[in-house]
Design an enzyme around this catalytic site. Structure first.
Site, PDB file in Angstrom:
ATOM      1  N   GLU A  44       0.844  -1.200   0.000  1.00 43.21           N
ATOM      2  CA  GLU A  44       0.000   0.000   0.000  1.00 43.21           C
ATOM      3  C   GLU A  44       0.876   1.245   0.000  1.00 43.21           C
ATOM      4  O   GLU A  44       2.015   1.229   0.495  1.00 43.21           O
ATOM      5  CB  GLU A  44      -0.897  -0.017   1.261  1.00 43.21           C
ATOM      6  CG  GLU A  44      -1.824   1.188   1.350  1.00 43.21           C
ATOM      7  CD  GLU A  44      -2.946   1.028   2.364  1.00 43.21           C
ATOM      8  OE1 GLU A  44      -2.922   0.060   3.140  1.00 43.21           O
ATOM      9  OE2 GLU A  44      -3.846   1.887   2.367  1.00 43.21           O
ATOM     10  N   ASN A 192     -12.298  -1.271  -1.015  1.00 40.35           N
ATOM     11  CA  ASN A 192     -11.628  -1.878   0.137  1.00 40.35           C
ATOM     12  C   ASN A 192     -12.352  -1.448   1.403  1.00 40.35           C
ATOM     13  O   ASN A 192     -12.667  -0.265   1.559  1.00 40.35           O
ATOM     14  CB  ASN A 192     -10.171  -1.393   0.189  1.00 40.35           C
ATOM     15  CG  ASN A 192      -9.488  -1.769   1.498  1.00 40.35           C
ATOM     16  OD1 ASN A 192      -9.151  -2.933   1.707  1.00 40.35           O
ATOM     17  ND2 ASN A 192      -9.302  -0.805   2.396  1.00 40.35           N
ATOM     18  N   GLU A 193     -12.603  -2.397   2.279  1.00 42.04           N
ATOM     19  CA  GLU A 193     -13.272  -2.095   3.553  1.00 42.04           C
ATOM     20  C   GLU A 193     -14.403  -1.082   3.336  1.00 42.04           C
ATOM     21  O   GLU A 193     -14.433   0.001   3.931  1.00 42.04           O
ATOM     22  CB  GLU A 193     -12.260  -1.628   4.608  1.00 42.04           C
ATOM     23  CG  GLU A 193     -11.236  -2.714   4.892  1.00 42.04           C
ATOM     24  CD  GLU A 193     -10.378  -2.525   6.148  1.00 42.04           C
ATOM     25  OE1 GLU A 193     -10.372  -1.434   6.731  1.00 42.04           O
ATOM     26  OE2 GLU A 193      -9.731  -3.516   6.555  1.00 42.04           O
ATOM     27  N   TYR A 260      -7.014  -8.887  11.511  1.00 44.55           N
ATOM     28  CA  TYR A 260      -5.695  -8.612  12.083  1.00 44.55           C
ATOM     29  C   TYR A 260      -5.623  -9.181  13.491  1.00 44.55           C
ATOM     30  O   TYR A 260      -6.621  -9.157  14.229  1.00 44.55           O
ATOM     31  CB  TYR A 260      -5.448  -7.094  12.131  1.00 44.55           C
ATOM     32  CG  TYR A 260      -5.125  -6.522  10.771  1.00 44.55           C
ATOM     33  CD1 TYR A 260      -3.849  -6.653  10.232  1.00 44.55           C
ATOM     34  CD2 TYR A 260      -6.097  -5.854  10.018  1.00 44.55           C
ATOM     35  CE1 TYR A 260      -3.543  -6.131   8.981  1.00 44.55           C
ATOM     36  CE2 TYR A 260      -5.793  -5.331   8.766  1.00 44.55           C
ATOM     37  CZ  TYR A 260      -4.512  -5.476   8.254  1.00 44.55           C
ATOM     38  OH  TYR A 260      -4.198  -4.962   7.012  1.00 44.55           O
ATOM     39  N   GLU A 315      -6.334  -9.301   3.737  1.00 47.36           N
ATOM     40  CA  GLU A 315      -5.490  -8.609   4.726  1.00 47.36           C
ATOM     41  C   GLU A 315      -5.470  -9.458   5.980  1.00 47.36           C
ATOM     42  O   GLU A 315      -6.524  -9.740   6.565  1.00 47.36           O
ATOM     43  CB  GLU A 315      -6.019  -7.199   5.038  1.00 47.36           C
ATOM     44  CG  GLU A 315      -5.772  -6.214   3.910  1.00 47.36           C
ATOM     45  CD  GLU A 315      -6.170  -4.773   4.246  1.00 47.36           C
ATOM     46  OE1 GLU A 315      -6.099  -4.363   5.423  1.00 47.36           O
ATOM     47  OE2 GLU A 315      -6.576  -4.074   3.301  1.00 47.36           O
TER      48      GLU A 315
HETATM   49  O1  AHR Z   1      -3.120  -2.550   6.260  1.00 46.02           O
HETATM   50  C1  AHR Z   1      -3.405  -1.316   6.849  1.00 46.02           C
HETATM   51  C2  AHR Z   1      -4.864  -0.942   6.716  1.00 46.02           C
HETATM   52  O2  AHR Z   1      -5.645  -1.838   7.443  1.00 46.02           O
HETATM   53  C3  AHR Z   1      -5.444  -0.997   5.325  1.00 46.02           C
HETATM   54  O3  AHR Z   1      -5.192   0.153   4.603  1.00 46.02           O
HETATM   55  C4  AHR Z   1      -6.911  -1.156   5.594  1.00 46.02           C
HETATM   56  O4  AHR Z   1      -7.582  -1.850   4.570  1.00 46.02           O
HETATM   57  C5  AHR Z   1      -6.957  -1.898   6.914  1.00 46.02           C
HETATM   58  O5  AHR Z   1      -7.825  -1.313   7.803  1.00 46.02           O
END
Ligand code: AHR
Length: 511
Positions: A44, A192-193, A260, A315
């Site tokens: 990114e 995205n998101e 995450y 992700e």
């Molecule tokens: O990876 C960092 C960020 O985490 C990304 O830009 C986003 O898609 C997610 O919230």
């Protein structure tokens, strides 16, 4: 007397007083292929990922480059065999206007990267730079389209610009900018998101937007577009439910998922000086992936029992506090044995779910979050996560071998997690690979593997281990952690005995 012994043994066993790790591997029951795309990465325009980490510009006086891209990074990524690379975001993708990044450098506008520190983005790394880099790496590009603040026409034009071989305004523009033949980009993300930084949409609204954008993104020549819907965050099962229900499946190739491993969004904890308690919580979050892919897949099964639509985790990874003294918006963190076992465990989960999980993208490739590569000016290091991804890449495109596992628990206070995860596959040459990750912070695991349905004559392997969980590679000591030969497995007939040290990753090859 005999019965008394048996009762005693069963009682001791059920109390967990003598624990046992037991795996049954069904070497003749493989059905599904482990897609190589599970080993995908993510880059990114964030912090020092693209600028500094990948692209340092032409004629850099200190760092050898190829077309402005660091040569050391190119070489390391070729060795890693990365199958796809996602770009330009992330949250950045829904602010990105691709036409800003083409044509002569002097004419490219300078914008503000509003998501990541309001830094200046001069657009010197754009579509040509990224797609040419993918060609050098032998990797497939995965472009994340701007659905949040872009237009339908803009995204349709990007597809034409990158893929169309005939005569059209976009192919003409591409040729004027120096690229005759199209790149033939297959993977396209539609936003995205979308539930958050991509527009704060509700799933019903996004499903309609998806349908609209997807309609105008046309496949050309023999490049059939693979369209990916912006997916749920963690356990937002309703998001997946609505997308699967409201988007016609002939317009949809995959639904994404982001997860995450973060301890607490307000108190993420340090990347190297963490406690065992923090380590345990990271492992809990990482192990949640098993439940997430199972439950999102179950919802998908309801609408798509033939598994035409894929689940892609585009992700994933560990997220900690940034390194002291670095920009908080740049998400630069170190990478320890905690990250190595996190990666091993997660890849085992993906591989065991390879009937539905067809792609995944570790966040992010260089200098951001759980990176496989860290750079500091002309120096570059490979992280423990790099080594796990490299050790495991033997599974790419191999047939997953189903297994059952009985494992000891890793206990801390009143919490517990399975100490071991495992996955296995058989490749085209007939070699079986078994990957084992022991997350236990203090205890080695002795494992008996019952090999059913095949006969093997030899075993060898590699291990990634270290003296402490917090160990990591540094620019001063770049090879503190690296894979070494592993001699701890013994084969006798159809039984394999293995001992895996605490917080270690082992990959075995059986012939
Ligand atoms: O990876 C960092 C960020 O985490 C990304 O830009 C986003 O898609 C997610 O919230």
């Amino acid at each position: 007397m005999k019965n008394l012994h048996l009762t005693l043994l069963l009682t001791i066993g059920s109390l967990g007083l003598f624990a046992q790790n037991q795996i049954v591997l069904n070497a003749d029951l493989g059905k599904h292929t482990i897609s190589k795309h599970i080993y995908g990465h993510f880059s990114e325009h964030l912090g020092r990922c693209i600028y500094d980490g990948i692209y340092v510009g032409q004629n850099n006086p200190k760092i050898p480059t190829v077309d402005g891209v660091r040569k050391d990074v190119i070489d390391a990524l070729i060795k890693l065999k990365i199958p796809n690379l996602r770009w330009p975001g992330g949250c950045f993708a829904d602010t990105y206007h691709w036409k800003d990044g083409i044509g002569p450098l002097a004419n490219r506008p300078t914008i503000v990267n509003t998501w990541w520190g309001n830094v200046t983005e001069n657009n010197s790394f754009g579509t040509h730079d990224f797609l040419n880099l993918c060609e050098k790496l032998g990797t497939e590009p995965y472009l994340s389209g701007n659905v949040g603040s872009g237009t339908v026409q803009e995204l349709a034009d990007w597809v034409q610009y990158t893929n169309f071989d005939g005569v059209s305004p976009m192919s003409k523009l591409r040729k004027e900018n120096g690229r005759e033949k199209p790149w033939k980009v297959r993977f396209w993300g539609l936003g995205n998101e979308a539930w958050g930084c991509g527009g704060n949409m509700k799933p019903e609204y996004y499903a309609n937007i998806y349908r609209q954008y997807a309609t105008f993104m046309t496949s050309t020549g023999n490049t059939r577009l693979y369209k990916i819907a912006s997916g749920a965050s963690d356990a937002d099962y309703n998001w997946t439910e609505v997308l699967m229900r409201d988007i016609p499946h002939n317009m949809l190739d995959a639904v994404a998922l982001h997860h995450y491993s973060v301890i607490d969004w307000n108190k993420k904890g340090p990347s190297t000086t963490f406690s065992e308690d923090q380590y345990f919580t990271t492992m809990q979050r990482a192990y949640q992936m098993e439940e997430l892919v199972t439950r999102h897949s179950n919802i998908m099964d309801k609408y798509d029992p033939n598994k035409r639509v894929d689940l892609i985790v585009d992700e994933w990874g560990g997220w900690y506090d940034v390194e002291p003294g670095t920009n908080g918006a740049f998400l630069y963190q170190q990478n320890t044995m905690r990250d190595a076992v996190l990666a091993g465990m997660t890849l085992n989960i993906f591989q065991n779910h390879c009937d539905r999980v067809k792609m995944a993208n570790l966040a992010q490739i260089v200098n951001v979050l759980q990176a496989v590569i860290l750079t500091k000016e002309e120096k570059m290091i490979l992280t423990p996560t790099y080594h796990v991804m490299e050790m495991y890449n033997v599974h790419q495109e191999a047939t997953m071998l189903p297994l059952t596992i009985q494992t000891n628990q890793y206990k801390l206070d009143n919490r517990q997690l399975p100490a071991l995860t495992c996955s296995a596959s058989k490749n085209k040459e007939g070699v079986t690979h078994i990957s084992l990750t022991n997350i236990h912070a203090r205890e080695a695991q002795e494992i008996t593997i019952d090999l059913r349905g095949a006969k093997y004559a030899s075993v060898n392997g590699r291990i990634l281990t270290a003296a402490t969980l917090q160990d990591h590679n540094t620019f001063e000591n770049p090879e503190k952690i690296k894979p070494t030969a592993y001699n701890g497995a013994t084969l006798s007939g159809s039984q394999l005995k293995v001992k895996v040290p605490p917080f270690s990753v082992v990959v075995l090859a059986l012939k």
